[in-house]
Design a protein around this motif. Structure first.
Motif, PDB file in Angstrom:
ATOM      1  N   LYS A   1      34.675  42.115  51.458  1.00 55.89           N
ATOM      2  CA  LYS A   1      35.580  42.431  52.931  1.00 55.89           C
ATOM      3  C   LYS A   1      34.924  41.793  54.158  1.00 55.89           C
ATOM      4  CE  LYS A   1      37.228  46.354  55.680  1.00 55.89           C
ATOM      5  NZ  LYS A   1      37.176  47.832  55.957  1.00 55.89           N
TER       6      LYS A   1
ATOM      7  N   SER B   1      35.902  40.911  58.423  1.00 55.22           N
ATOM      8  CA  SER B   1      36.932  41.237  59.468  1.00 55.22           C
ATOM      9  C   SER B   1      36.703  40.294  60.503  1.00 55.22           C
ATOM     10  CB  SER B   1      36.575  42.517  59.966  1.00 55.22           C
ATOM     11  OG  SER B   1      37.479  42.891  61.009  1.00 55.22           O
TER      12      SER B   1
ATOM     13  N   GLN C   1      44.602  39.005  52.805  1.00 54.74           N
ATOM     14  CA  GLN C   1      44.503  39.465  53.947  1.00 54.74           C
ATOM     15  C   GLN C   1      45.320  40.803  53.920  1.00 54.74           C
ATOM     16  OE1 GLN C   1      47.047  37.058  56.661  1.00 54.74           O
ATOM     17  NE2 GLN C   1      45.928  37.889  58.371  1.00 54.74           N
ATOM     18  N   ASP C   2      44.735  41.690  54.844  1.00 53.58           N
ATOM     19  CA  ASP C   2      45.387  43.195  54.887  1.00 53.58           C
ATOM     20  C   ASP C   2      46.656  43.050  55.532  1.00 53.58           C
ATOM     21  OD1 ASP C   2      44.048  46.078  54.913  1.00 53.58           O
ATOM     22  OD2 ASP C   2      45.431  45.803  56.481  1.00 53.58           O
ATOM     23  N   LYS C   3      47.538  44.051  55.062  1.00 52.22           N
ATOM     24  CA  LYS C   3      48.863  43.829  55.564  1.00 52.22           C
ATOM     25  C   LYS C   3      49.008  44.414  56.851  1.00 52.22           C
ATOM     26  CE  LYS C   3      52.610  43.590  52.348  1.00 52.22           C
ATOM     27  NZ  LYS C   3      52.825  42.461  52.807  1.00 52.22           N
TER      28      LYS C   3
END
Length: 98
Positions: free
Chosen positions: A7, A9, A42-44
């Motif tokens: 993960k 960011s 990719q995170d929604k």
């Protein structure tokens, strides 16, 4: 075989830099000895959060990749773009349903 989930960011303005670099290295990562699968998600809800999902034959294969010049180059570039500390998990697949 096991699965590696990472993960990451990123600062919003650095996402294009990350994606451009990933595009240039993804085939090299996928073709690393012992790598059998690679995806990027990719995170929604939070567009700054990405996950890599990869299959490795053995832990030694992953460690060899992590000690390689390719990894060093990719990680040196990528870590400059983070807005939070990355997280990683090595997991064994328990069940697959297709």
């Amino acid at each position: 075989m096991f699965v590696r989930i990472v993960k990451m960011s990123f600062h919003l303005d650095k996402i294009p830099d990350f994606l451009e670099n990933f595009e240039t290295v993804k085939d090299k990562i996928r073709n690393a000895e012992g790598n059998r699968f690679l995806e990027l998600y990719q995170d929604k809800n939070d567009k700054c959060i990405f996950f890599t999902y990869s299959y490795w034959e053995t832990e030694e294969d992953l460690e060899r990749y992590r000690q390689s010049e390719l990894f060093n180059t990719v990680w040196t570039f990528t870590k400059q773009l983070f807005n939070a500390k990355p997280e990683a998990w090595s997991v064994d697949k328990v069940v697959t349903l297709n």
